[in-house]
Design an enzyme around this catalytic site. Sequence first.
Site, PDB file in Angstrom:
ATOM      1  N   THR A  15     -57.188 -22.564  25.584  1.00  0.00           N
ATOM      2  CA  THR A  15     -58.411 -21.819  24.034  1.00  0.00           C
ATOM      3  C   THR A  15     -59.369 -21.446  24.768  1.00  0.00           C
ATOM      4  OG1 THR A  15     -57.167 -23.209  22.877  1.00  0.00           O
ATOM      5  CG2 THR A  15     -59.118 -22.484  21.749  1.00  0.00           C
ATOM      6  N   ASP A  99     -51.379 -21.259  29.113  1.00  0.00           N
ATOM      7  CA  ASP A  99     -51.535 -22.779  28.392  1.00  0.00           C
ATOM      8  C   ASP A  99     -51.636 -23.790  28.461  1.00  0.00           C
ATOM      9  OD1 ASP A  99     -51.434 -23.041  24.406  1.00  0.00           O
ATOM     10  OD2 ASP A  99     -51.282 -24.564  26.025  1.00  0.00           O
ATOM     11  N   SER A 101     -50.501 -26.301  28.529  1.00  0.00           N
ATOM     12  CA  SER A 101     -49.048 -26.630  27.548  1.00  0.00           C
ATOM     13  C   SER A 101     -48.261 -26.321  28.941  1.00  0.00           C
ATOM     14  CB  SER A 101     -48.548 -26.993  26.416  1.00  0.00           C
ATOM     15  OG  SER A 101     -48.593 -25.367  25.649  1.00  0.00           O
ATOM     16  N   THR A 131     -56.869 -27.630  26.869  1.00  0.00           N
ATOM     17  CA  THR A 131     -57.811 -29.105  26.587  1.00  0.00           C
ATOM     18  C   THR A 131     -56.423 -30.247  26.719  1.00  0.00           C
ATOM     19  OG1 THR A 131     -57.642 -29.112  24.142  1.00  0.00           O
ATOM     20  CG2 THR A 131     -59.655 -28.709  25.416  1.00  0.00           C
TER      21      THR A 131
HETATM   22  N1  ASP Z   1     -53.152 -24.905  24.010  1.00  0.00           N
HETATM   23  C1  ASP Z   1     -54.113 -25.003  24.604  1.00  0.00           C
HETATM   24  C2  ASP Z   1     -54.188 -25.476  25.644  1.00  0.00           C
HETATM   25  O1  ASP Z   1     -54.342 -27.059  26.213  1.00  0.00           O
HETATM   26  C3  ASP Z   1     -55.183 -26.115  23.500  1.00  0.00           C
HETATM   27  C4  ASP Z   1     -56.877 -25.652  24.772  1.00  0.00           C
HETATM   28  O2  ASP Z   1     -57.189 -25.442  25.178  1.00  0.00           O
HETATM   29  O3  ASP Z   1     -57.648 -26.351  23.564  1.00  0.00           O
HETATM   30  O4  ASP Z   1     -54.298 -24.403  26.728  1.00  0.00           O
END
Ligand code: ASP
Length: 398
Positions: A15, A99, A101, A131
Amino acid sequence: MAVERKVYVLYTGGTFGMKKDDDGKLAPQTLDVIKDFIIRHTILYERKKGESDENVWNRIVTKDGLITLYHQLAEDDPKAKSQKYKVLYRMDSLPTPIDSSNVTPKDWSDMAEKIKEHMGVYDGFVIIHGTDTMAFTSSALSFILGKINKPVIVTGAQMPIFHPRTDGLDNFVGSMLMAGYFCDREMLHQVMLYDLNKLYQGNRVVKFDCDSFSVFDSPNVFPIASLETTIKLYEHKMVEPIFPPSLKSKAFTRAETPEVRILRFFPGITENYVRGILVGADGVILETYGSGNVPDVAWLKECLTEADKRGVLMLNCTQVYRGTVLPIYATFEAHVIPGYDITPEAAMTKMIWVLNSGFNPETKRKILKHSLYGESCAPPYSPLLPNVEPGEREQTPE
Ligand code: ASP
């Protein structure tokens, strides 16, 4: 003359660097977009009155393409009073920012390779990451990189840096300070995670809040540092394994993901369900009740004993947020290794690392039974430990 500290920044996505695409969904931007934005950000650079972006750029970028961080920040280091420091950094990225995930063990190998490649030149490292799987990555890197003599800090953001309320720039500046100005503190010579003014041991963190800006916690050990109006470094004992040369990491030389699974217990769990997970697995993380408890039923003992005979590695971790699994319950009899207070993230990445290594089965079990890089309060790893299992010897990996 100011002492120069060089920080290597690896942008992997998340993000932190996302903008809405044409469908209104957040998507990671390229390194150029990130750099362009960061360079223009006044918190990071001293701007002279009326100076154009181009002039600022020419002033802060060295001939070698390193970017100078705002000098004012150096004053947060108590030592800066007697010695001037200057942090220069270079930004690099993985070929395709993602991302998090989508992260896979192959990405961990790539991140580790980039860091190893630049270890000789830079004083500290910052990895910008999503995150969602950050705690997996910081845990995985602690095993892959092993003993290091420079700080490696993984950080990210809940809101993109392009948003006025972003937490990304604070996290970026805090990480840079710790990796740059504080790079010679031995207690920081490990993989860490930086989030909302706190620096944590990388293999001890869990993502516990997906709304707040305080995303991570370290349930079983204190943070390493707290960046308040003054920066507080907490006394931190880094556990170091006595590692024979034969055990030097061969992990992740193969990019494939082993067959790792999670067996989470719940009231009413059936034999079918448990067998379905254990059959065909290479390694299983058991998420048990309390301090390692499972139902006291004959079929479960049978399933676990059979899996052990087939060579499945099983690590017992609690599904409770904080606390320790103790080697006193029934699962222990069935050759399930107690994980003590290891987090599920560290347990899973340690299992993947161990399964990808070329060590013999006994050595793999022994590594899982002990703490290597402070990931749990299990006895620290040493080849000389008295509780070596019968027939267990160190072997050079094939
Ligand atoms: N979906 C994002 C990721 O982990 C969430 C984030 O960065 O907070 O890439």
